[in-house]
Design a protein around this motif. Structure first.
Motif, PDB file in Angstrom:
ATOM      1  N   SER A 119      -2.156   4.341   3.361  1.00  0.00           N
ATOM      2  CA  SER A 119      -2.082   3.604   4.627  1.00  0.00           C
ATOM      3  C   SER A 119      -2.387   4.513   5.815  1.00  0.00           C
ATOM      4  O   SER A 119      -3.222   4.197   6.671  1.00  0.00           O
ATOM      5  CB  SER A 119      -0.687   2.986   4.790  1.00  0.00           C
ATOM      6  OG  SER A 119      -0.392   2.123   3.724  1.00  0.00           O
ATOM      7  N   TYR A 163       0.846  -1.199   0.000  1.00  0.00           N
ATOM      8  CA  TYR A 163       0.000   0.000   0.000  1.00  0.00           C
ATOM      9  C   TYR A 163       0.878   1.244   0.000  1.00  0.00           C
ATOM     10  O   TYR A 163       1.964   1.255   0.590  1.00  0.00           O
ATOM     11  CB  TYR A 163      -0.894   0.023   1.239  1.00  0.00           C
ATOM     12  CG  TYR A 163      -2.072  -0.909   1.186  1.00  0.00           C
ATOM     13  CD1 TYR A 163      -3.364  -0.421   1.020  1.00  0.00           C
ATOM     14  CD2 TYR A 163      -1.901  -2.282   1.302  1.00  0.00           C
ATOM     15  CE1 TYR A 163      -4.447  -1.275   0.973  1.00  0.00           C
ATOM     16  CE2 TYR A 163      -2.986  -3.146   1.261  1.00  0.00           C
ATOM     17  CZ  TYR A 163      -4.256  -2.633   1.096  1.00  0.00           C
ATOM     18  OH  TYR A 163      -5.320  -3.478   1.041  1.00  0.00           O
ATOM     19  N   SER A 188      -4.006  -7.709  -1.883  1.00  0.00           N
ATOM     20  CA  SER A 188      -3.249  -6.964  -0.884  1.00  0.00           C
ATOM     21  C   SER A 188      -2.477  -7.836   0.082  1.00  0.00           C
ATOM     22  O   SER A 188      -1.541  -7.395   0.707  1.00  0.00           O
ATOM     23  CB  SER A 188      -4.199  -6.065  -0.094  1.00  0.00           C
ATOM     24  OG  SER A 188      -5.177  -6.844   0.548  1.00  0.00           O
ATOM     25  N   TYR A 240      -2.911   0.412  -4.057  1.00  0.00           N
ATOM     26  CA  TYR A 240      -2.657  -0.866  -3.393  1.00  0.00           C
ATOM     27  C   TYR A 240      -2.598  -1.965  -4.438  1.00  0.00           C
ATOM     28  O   TYR A 240      -3.138  -1.828  -5.544  1.00  0.00           O
ATOM     29  CB  TYR A 240      -3.698  -1.171  -2.317  1.00  0.00           C
ATOM     30  CG  TYR A 240      -5.141  -1.221  -2.781  1.00  0.00           C
ATOM     31  CD1 TYR A 240      -5.647  -2.332  -3.435  1.00  0.00           C
ATOM     32  CD2 TYR A 240      -5.999  -0.159  -2.519  1.00  0.00           C
ATOM     33  CE1 TYR A 240      -6.978  -2.375  -3.834  1.00  0.00           C
ATOM     34  CE2 TYR A 240      -7.324  -0.192  -2.914  1.00  0.00           C
ATOM     35  CZ  TYR A 240      -7.807  -1.301  -3.565  1.00  0.00           C
ATOM     36  OH  TYR A 240      -9.117  -1.352  -3.952  1.00  0.00           O
TER      37      TYR A 240
END
Length: 432
Positions: free
Chosen positions: A142, A137, A206, A202
């Motif tokens: 974030s 990310y 993930s 992202y």
């Protein structure tokens, strides 16, 4: 000099000293005291200080404030938030953006047993931000996700700002807590949507860790079950009328302590830090609330509140337009003062306005709380952003750059509340 003129001058002077950096609690107390001294003499001003201190200090409902703060601090130092995040991460690890969604859900779960946005952002900043950056990310997404999702703690009950609002406005705190559930869930979904639309920040998947790399499910299941049990006991008991919010706060603290001690998750040093932070925060809130009471009584004497309400009532504008204008005012105030000060400063004027245009005081509490959430994100104050900067070392400017999709999501919820007030009032009505 006319009392109304004195009221306008005192309020103007107070806003100036707040902008110059004087803490809001001292500004409220000073403005109310000086105003009373001008209107009625120094002895009357000193009498009002004594009465306000006595009223706050002996108010049974105010006991809930330090207890809910303590409950959040105990959960923070016991590490229960990490359990929520780990389980959410496990469940969504194969979903694109799943780690960001996990952060939002964990923040919502943590908020359901804390009521403190600052505790939530400090906790989730240490837990979630390193994980998100490690998994690909962007740093901006974030940190912005954590800072924004932490604000859910003050809308999802229990909520310290709602306790303050209930004490000041003499509105049922239990009804306010129940009213925050549906808007809190909607805001959670809005934040999840804000994460999902930022796909460029992202990776496609993930989380690529295998099941073997994750801790055993049982490691964190107990923590999640404990948090859920505390929420059901506190909010379920209030909804069912089994106990009052003040009693619920005491039961909540006892429940968290029992769980933390049985699970050996709370050290003596952690307990000491929790008590110290509770005392510091409660003292600051007590000063703001006391100053706000004195100022509001002074404004009643000057009839400034009546003048503002009369002015708004005669405007050729719809109630929705007035509320949108108020929202813009709050966005401005949120840029120059802290959230508790903003709430107490504006309540003497805003609550009569919203009641005059037909909105319930319970709805007003939820509306103002969502606006307070936005104020905790926007520059230059943005309390959550600066707490997260201290926790992670990421510059505040970089965090501010990423919060705007989440601010847009919050503003969408504000508009929904304005045009569909039943979102906040439907569930409390079922209590009756």
């Amino acid at each position: 000099m006319e009392p109304l003129t004195i009221g306008i001058l005192v309020m103007s002077a107070m806003l100036i000293v707040v902008v110059l950096g004087l803490p809001v609690g001292y500004a409220l107390l000073g403005a109310g005291t000086i105003g009373y001294a001008i209107l009625s003499g120094p002895s009357q001003a000193l009498t009002q200080i004594g009465l306000a201190l006595w009223d706050n200090g002996t108010n049974f409902l105010f006991i809930a404030v330090p207890l809910f703060i303590l409950m959040g601090q105990l959960i923070f130092h016991a590490g229960l938030a990490e359990d929520i995040f780990s389980l959410a991460q496990r469940g969504l690890r194969r979903v694109p953006g799943g780690l960001g969604v996990s952060t939002v859900l964990a923040s919502a779960g943590f908020g359901a047993v804390t009521g403190s946005s600052v505790a939530a952002v400090a906790t989730m900043g240490n837990i979630a931000v390193p994980q998100m950056i490690k998994r690909g990310y962007s740093e901006k997404l974030s940190t912005a996700t954590v800072a924004s999702a932490a604000t859910l703690a003050i809308i999802i009950p229990p909520s310290v700002p709602l306790v303050i609002y209930g004490v000041w406005s003499e509105t049922s705190i239990g009804a306010l807590f129940i009213a925050g559930i549906v808007p809190g869930l909607i805001l959670t979904c809005a934040f999840i949507g804000a994460v999902m639309v930022q796909r460029s920040q992202y990776p496609a998947v993930s989380a690529t860790v295998s099941d073997e790399a994750l801790p055993p499910l049982s490691t964190h299941a107990v923590g999640l079950a404990s948090v859920f049990l505390i929420f059901v006991i506190v909010i379920g008991g209030i909804y069912a009328g089994i106990f009052t919010p003040t009693e619920a706060s005491g039961i909540g603290v006892f429940s968290v302590l029992a769980i933390a001690l049985v699970g050996r998750r709370l050290t003596l040093d952690g307990l000491r830090k929790a008590l110290k932070e509770t005392l510091r925060t409660t003292a600051a809130i007590f000063l703001i609330l006391t100053g706000g009471i004195i100022l509001s009584r002074f404004l009643v004497q000057t009839r400034l509140t009546d003048a503002v309400v009369g002015l708004v009532s005669h405007l050729d504008a719809s109630p929705q337009s007035i509320l949108i204008a108020l929202a813009l005012v709050y966005l401005f105030l949120g840029a120059i003062m802290d959230t508790f000060g903003m709430l107490i400063l504006t309540l003497p004027l805003v609550l009569p306005i919203t009641m005059a245009i037909g909105y319930d005081p319970i709805w007003t509490g939820i509306y103002l709380t969502v606006l307070m959430e936005i104020a905790m994100l926007t520059p230059p104050i943005g309390l959550n952003v600066f707490v997260l900067e201290r926790a992670t070392g990421v510059p505040a400017a970089r965090i501010f750059a990423g919060i705007w999709p989440f601010v847009a999501a919050s503003l969408t919820v504000v508009l929904l509340l304005i045009y569909f007030p039943q979102i906040a009032t439907w569930l409390p009505e079922t209590m009756r």
